[in-house]
Design a protein around this motif. Structure first.
Motif, PDB file in Angstrom:
ATOM      1  N   VAL A  84       0.834  -1.209   0.000  1.00  0.00           N
ATOM      2  CA  VAL A  84       0.000   0.000   0.000  1.00  0.00           C
ATOM      3  C   VAL A  84       0.865   1.255   0.000  1.00  0.00           C
ATOM      4  O   VAL A  84       0.611   2.207  -0.751  1.00  0.00           O
ATOM      5  CB  VAL A  84      -0.959  -0.009   1.199  1.00  0.00           C
ATOM      6  N   LEU A  85       1.902   1.275   0.827  1.00  0.00           N
ATOM      7  CA  LEU A  85       2.787   2.443   0.854  1.00  0.00           C
ATOM      8  C   LEU A  85       3.532   2.579  -0.471  1.00  0.00           C
ATOM      9  O   LEU A  85       3.755   3.703  -0.954  1.00  0.00           O
ATOM     10  CB  LEU A  85       3.772   2.325   2.021  1.00  0.00           C
ATOM     11  N   GLY A  86       3.905   1.460  -1.065  1.00  0.00           N
ATOM     12  CA  GLY A  86       4.542   1.522  -2.381  1.00  0.00           C
ATOM     13  C   GLY A  86       3.587   2.053  -3.431  1.00  0.00           C
ATOM     14  O   GLY A  86       3.969   2.872  -4.282  1.00  0.00           O
ATOM     15  N   GLN A  87       2.348   1.600  -3.380  1.00  0.00           N
ATOM     16  CA  GLN A  87       1.325   2.082  -4.318  1.00  0.00           C
ATOM     17  C   GLN A  87       1.113   3.577  -4.197  1.00  0.00           C
ATOM     18  O   GLN A  87       1.029   4.308  -5.192  1.00  0.00           O
ATOM     19  CB  GLN A  87       0.015   1.336  -4.032  1.00  0.00           C
ATOM     20  N   ARG A  88       1.054   4.072  -2.961  1.00  0.00           N
ATOM     21  CA  ARG A  88       0.808   5.501  -2.741  1.00  0.00           C
ATOM     22  C   ARG A  88       2.001   6.346  -3.184  1.00  0.00           C
ATOM     23  O   ARG A  88       1.838   7.461  -3.692  1.00  0.00           O
ATOM     24  CB  ARG A  88       0.485   5.741  -1.265  1.00  0.00           C
ATOM     25  N   ALA A  89       3.217   5.815  -3.017  1.00  0.00           N
ATOM     26  CA  ALA A  89       4.399   6.538  -3.481  1.00  0.00           C
ATOM     27  C   ALA A  89       4.407   6.634  -5.003  1.00  0.00           C
ATOM     28  O   ALA A  89       4.797   7.660  -5.569  1.00  0.00           O
ATOM     29  CB  ALA A  89       5.671   5.837  -2.985  1.00  0.00           C
ATOM     30  N   ASP A  90       3.949   5.570  -5.681  1.00  0.00           N
ATOM     31  CA  ASP A  90       3.846   5.601  -7.139  1.00  0.00           C
ATOM     32  C   ASP A  90       2.876   6.689  -7.584  1.00  0.00           C
ATOM     33  O   ASP A  90       3.169   7.485  -8.482  1.00  0.00           O
ATOM     34  CB  ASP A  90       3.343   4.252  -7.670  1.00  0.00           C
ATOM     35  N   ALA A  91       1.687   6.695  -6.962  1.00  0.00           N
ATOM     36  CA  ALA A  91       0.624   7.605  -7.387  1.00  0.00           C
ATOM     37  C   ALA A  91       0.975   9.065  -7.148  1.00  0.00           C
ATOM     38  O   ALA A  91       0.613   9.945  -7.926  1.00  0.00           O
ATOM     39  CB  ALA A  91      -0.680   7.242  -6.669  1.00  0.00           C
TER      40      ALA A  91
END
Length: 465
Positions: A104-111
């Motif tokens: 989830v944290l990786g996803q949010r950093a991407d976005a």
């Protein structure tokens, strides 16, 4: 930001099309060497936490009889179950947090386009928790403080690692991703062993006059690891640019991110099946790789009768061999492909492990030769796994996919310990634990044989038709 190639669909388009791979965006780009070396140096910077804090020095200090409650004696075996189980519990809870938070944290950093910022925050918190270990005095009253700090530090280390791994795409091209991934892994091995050698030299020289009361000598080592990380992680933040926000990714609330994550996993299964199966296969064989290092010292001491100093010397040699072989194997990765390197390395591990088991009665020379041969293959398998995932990850989803990589690794982390313990319990000898580890590696190898390299993205296929 739209993709400059109109016939290539964005990675997150709602059309259901397979997105372009992140590395495809780097085709033809020249990445400055300064960026490559700065990126690789982060592995060198943070490895002392794993080598010195988590494995060889501070964890040993924290579970020594210095921390036993008043009136409690050490076990007959010399082990302190109340302390070792407590530390294991803390690290186990940390593993659950990593599994829940990493993707989830990786996803949010991407976005958000804040991959480097997230890396900086997580690295800073890792430095802080490592430095705070200085205040963990040798008394049971401080045990849970120390265990908690180590556990929290491992969470920050993994979260930082997710974003660091995702940045591999930014500093490499399809032709260089293997050697650059290997360079980072190799630097990590070598950095960890240099830090450990410094500790051994200090110990052999009476800690250069540092008092040992209250564990001050070990606490200063923890502080030194924090300073080490600060010094060597500076280049990545100065020289590697921030990634832009992923095109088409909606920014949602933290808890809504889990809903998006579930949908994305389903989409990975539908559209990029090789990525899905690789995450599964790598979860198994990476746990086998971890088992090689986790139980290697125990095998050396109990099965082959290595003395304490021989175990340390073997550990130094093993890390040096692993570091050098990983850097060298990166070139084979780029030439023959990550999948070929992984399969070759796993095959080598299975064969060397079997020789260690069946030839154990020939003496210590067997483990010096084939035990070190095991470490020759471990690093290349780890580095090639990272480069393989970088090759099959859709553009703009690197943080999320590498977060899932961390999660699946945690989800399978029970395999090697159970196989090790089960084989020993079944046959009544530590030597049989070697076959337990070999079994996990073999299963991972078989699963990897079914992983296929994906074909070109739909837009590329249309152009080449």
């Amino acid at each position: 930001m739209t993709d400059p190639r109109p016939d290539v669909l964005p990675a997150t388009a709602n059309t259901g099309a397979i997105g372009i791979m992140g590395l495809d965006l780097q085709e033809g780009k020249v990445v400055p060497r300064k960026q490559v070396w700065s990126w690789a140096l982060w592995d060198w910077a943070t490895q002392p936490f794993n080598t010195v804090i988590l494995t060889f020095v501070f964890s040993v200090y924290l579970t020594s009889d210095l921390f036993l409650p008043d009136g409690t004696a050490a076990d007959a075996s010399g082990e302190n179950a109340v302390l070792t189980s407590g530390l294991g519990l803390a690290i186990g809870v940390a593993g659950i947090l990593i599994a829940l938070l990493a993707p989830v944290l990786g996803q949010r950093a991407d976005a958000s386009g804040r991959r480097k910022l997230t890396l900086g925050i997580a690295t800073g918190l890792l430095v802080l928790t490592t430095a705070l270990l200085f205040f963990v005095e040798a008394d049971y009253a401080f045990f849970w403080v120390g265990a908690g700090l180590i556990a929290i530090g491992s969470v920050f280390s993994e979260i930082a690692g997710v974003n660091y791994n995702a940045m591999l795409v930014q500093v490499s091209t399809p032709k260089t991703v293997g050697r650059i991934s290997g360079l980072g892994w190799g630097f990590g091995y070598l950095g960890g062993i240099v830090a450990l050698v410094i500790v051994v030299v200090m110990q052999q020289n009476g800690w250069f006059g540092i008092p040992t009361e209250g564990g001050l000598n070990i606490r200063i080592v923890a502080l030194g690891c924090a300073v080490w990380t600060v010094l060597f992680c500076i280049p990545i933040f100065l020289n590697v640019p921030e990634a832009p926000p992923a095109a088409g990714r909606e920014r949602v609330s933290f808890f809504r991110s889990y809903v998006v994550l579930v949908k994305d996993i389903a989409r990975i299964f539908r559209e990029t099946r090789p990525t899905f199966w690789f995450l599964l296969a790598s979860a198994v064989f990476r746990d086998g790789l971890a088992g090689v290092f986790t139980f290697g010292a125990i095998i050396a001491a109990t099965v082959f009768g290595f003395s304490q100093i021989e175990v340390i010397l073997f550990g130094v040699a093993a890390n040096i061999v692993a570091g050098v072989s990983t850097i060298v194997a990166g070139r084979f990765d780029d030439r023959f492909g990550a999948r070929a390197v992984i399969i070759t390395a796993l095959t080598g591990l299975v064969v060397a492990g079997l020789v260690v088991f069946f030839a154990r009665d020939l003496g210590t020379v067997v483990f010096w030769v084939f035990g070190l041969l095991l470490t020759v293959f471990v690093g290349p398998a780890q580095a090639a796994s990272r480069s393989f995932l970088a090759r099959v990850t859709p553009a703009g989803r690197e943080g999320e996919i590498f977060g899932l990589y961390a999660t699946t690794g945690r989800a399978a982390s029970f395999l090697s310990p159970l196989a090790w313990a089960g084989a020993i319990a079944l046959f009544g000898s530590t030597a049989w634990g070697v076959l337990g580890i070999v079994l996990i590696l073999l299963v991972g190898l078989v699963l990897m044989l079914f992983v296929r390299i994906p074909g070109p993205p739909r837009g590329q296929a249309a152009r080449s038709a």
